[in-house]
Design a protein around this motif. Structure first.
Motif, short mmCIF file in Angstrom:
data_model
loop_
_atom_site.label_atom_id
_atom_site.label_comp_id
_atom_site.label_asym_id
_atom_site.label_seq_id
_atom_site.Cartn_x
_atom_site.Cartn_y
_atom_site.Cartn_z
N GLN A 114 10.26 3.34 4.89
CA GLN A 114 11.33 4.56 4.26
C GLN A 114 12.72 4.39 4.31
OE1 GLN A 114 10.03 7.04 2.00
NE2 GLN A 114 8.00 5.46 2.29
N LYS A 115 12.99 4.11 5.65
CA LYS A 115 14.62 3.77 5.86
C LYS A 115 15.26 2.83 4.78
CE LYS A 115 14.24 5.45 10.60
NZ LYS A 115 14.48 5.00 11.87
N LYS A 117 14.19 1.86 2.05
CA LYS A 117 13.55 1.95 0.59
C LYS A 117 14.93 2.33 -0.29
CE LYS A 117 10.81 5.13 -2.54
NZ LYS A 117 10.03 6.19 -2.48
N ARG A 230 1.45 8.26 -4.83
CA ARG A 230 1.59 6.99 -4.18
C ARG A 230 0.25 6.20 -4.67
NH1 ARG A 230 3.37 6.91 1.97
NH2 ARG A 230 5.39 7.82 1.95
#
Length: 345
Positions: A114-115, A117, A230
């Motif tokens: 997520q960081k 992304k 997702r």
């Protein structure tokens, strides 16, 4: 037996070309419009994959296989021409494989990192990654142009592409051949399986944690909106990756057999000859499957396909209706004029 199998391959490649060209063109057009509910970076990767698949159909099927079955003696048999076609076919196949890898990396970043992304999963990054990958693969395949020599010279024109005998014994070419096969498709196999395994592990852990936090571990009645969003992305990823692995698996097995046995092409028994051809046919089939996968897994893509199919039909119907209305109007005006003329008389 060989003649029968050649007839099968002749029909197979004709059907493959008839399907592969329109479906990949349709995928490129529909995805490029950006109305399929996918992110811009995902759309760019899918368009790149479809473009590479289309090039595989054109180079490998139409220019190479068709040339063998349908027009065996033509200008494509001139040595420089068939050398260029071989290089382009290799570049197209490599791009088709490695764009699948870049798409897998993109989905791995989006789901598991997520960081990263927001920085990696952008259209700019997708453009840079795909263009760089294509350029490097093109440079990698340039040496294959020099693999061939003319089979014969007719009026100072070199004809046919025959592999130079030195290629089979030269250490440099043997190392390059190993590197080429490791890059496509062995390394992509390893990367796709590894990244998909990490993705599955992350999804299972995240699903378990979210269910525990939401108190769903027992009832399981409520549906997590984020996990549901997702699901389509993960389904698309796994179907594309799974299709690639299944269709290329036989080719990898055949290559491993060829390396460890050291058997020459001229010494193939009938079984391994046919098995090698089947491996190549399955490998080529991979260039037609992605569009059908989009249709199965993405509802918005299906809607766009239906709209594209209905559009020419509705346009024809509107044109016919317009002509009918104009005809009826003209006939009505004629009747009215005749009626007025009769009344006045």
């Amino acid at each position: 037996m060989n003649r029968t199998f050649d007839r099968i391959m002749k029909v197979y490649y004709a059907v493959l070309a008839a399907i592969g060209v329109p479906v990949n063109l349709a995928a490129i057009v529909i995805l490029s419009r950006g109305n399929c509910g996918l992110s811009t970076c995902t759309t760019y990767y899918l368009v790149s994959m479809s473009a590479a698949d289309l090039m595989v159909v054109i180079t490998e099927v139409i220019l190479i296989q068709f040339q063998y079955f349908y027009y065996p003696l033509c200008f494509l048999n001139i040595t420089p021409m068939c050398s260029i076609i071989d290089v382009l076919a290799r570049v197209a196949a490599d791009c088709s494989v490695w764009f699948t890898v870049t798409f897998t990396i993109d989905r791995f970043m989006a789901i598991c990192c997520q960081k990263l992304k927001t920085k990696y999963c952008t259209k700019t990054t997708a453009v840079v990654v795909c263009s760089t990958t294509c350029s490097l693969l093109f440079l990698k395949n340039i040496p294959f142009y020099f693999v061939y020599e003319p089979g014969k010279i007719v009026d100072n024109v070199p004809w046919f592409c025959v592999i130079k005998p030195s290629i089979y014994i030269d250490p440099g070419w043997l190392a390059f051949d190993w590197l080429d096969t490791i890059l496509t498709p062995i390394l992509p196999f390893v990367l796709i399986l590894f990244l998909n395994a990490l993705t599955v592990r992350h999804i299972l852990l995240a699903s378990r944690v979210r269910k525990e936090l939401k108190g769903q571990s027992k009832s399981g009645c409520l549906r997590d909106s984020e996990l549901e969003s997702r699901r389509r992305s993960v389904l698309l990823l796994f179907t594309i990756s799974g299709s690639f692995i299944l269709l290329w698996l036989a080719y990898v097995i055949f290559f491993i057999y060829y390396i460890f046995t050291g058997i020459e092409h001229s010494n193939y028994v009938l079984f391994w000859y046919i098995f090698g051809k089947v491996c190549w046919m399955l490998r080529t089939l991979n260039c037609c499957t992605n569009t059908f996968i989009y249709g199965v897994t993405q509802s918005q893509f299906r809607k766009q396909v239906k709209s594209a199919v209905k559009y020419p039909l509705t346009a024809i119907i509107r044109l016919i209706n317009k002509d009918i209305i104009l005809f009826l109007d003209s006939q009505m005006s004629i009747c009215i004029r005749q009626l007025l003329h009769t009344t006045l008389d």
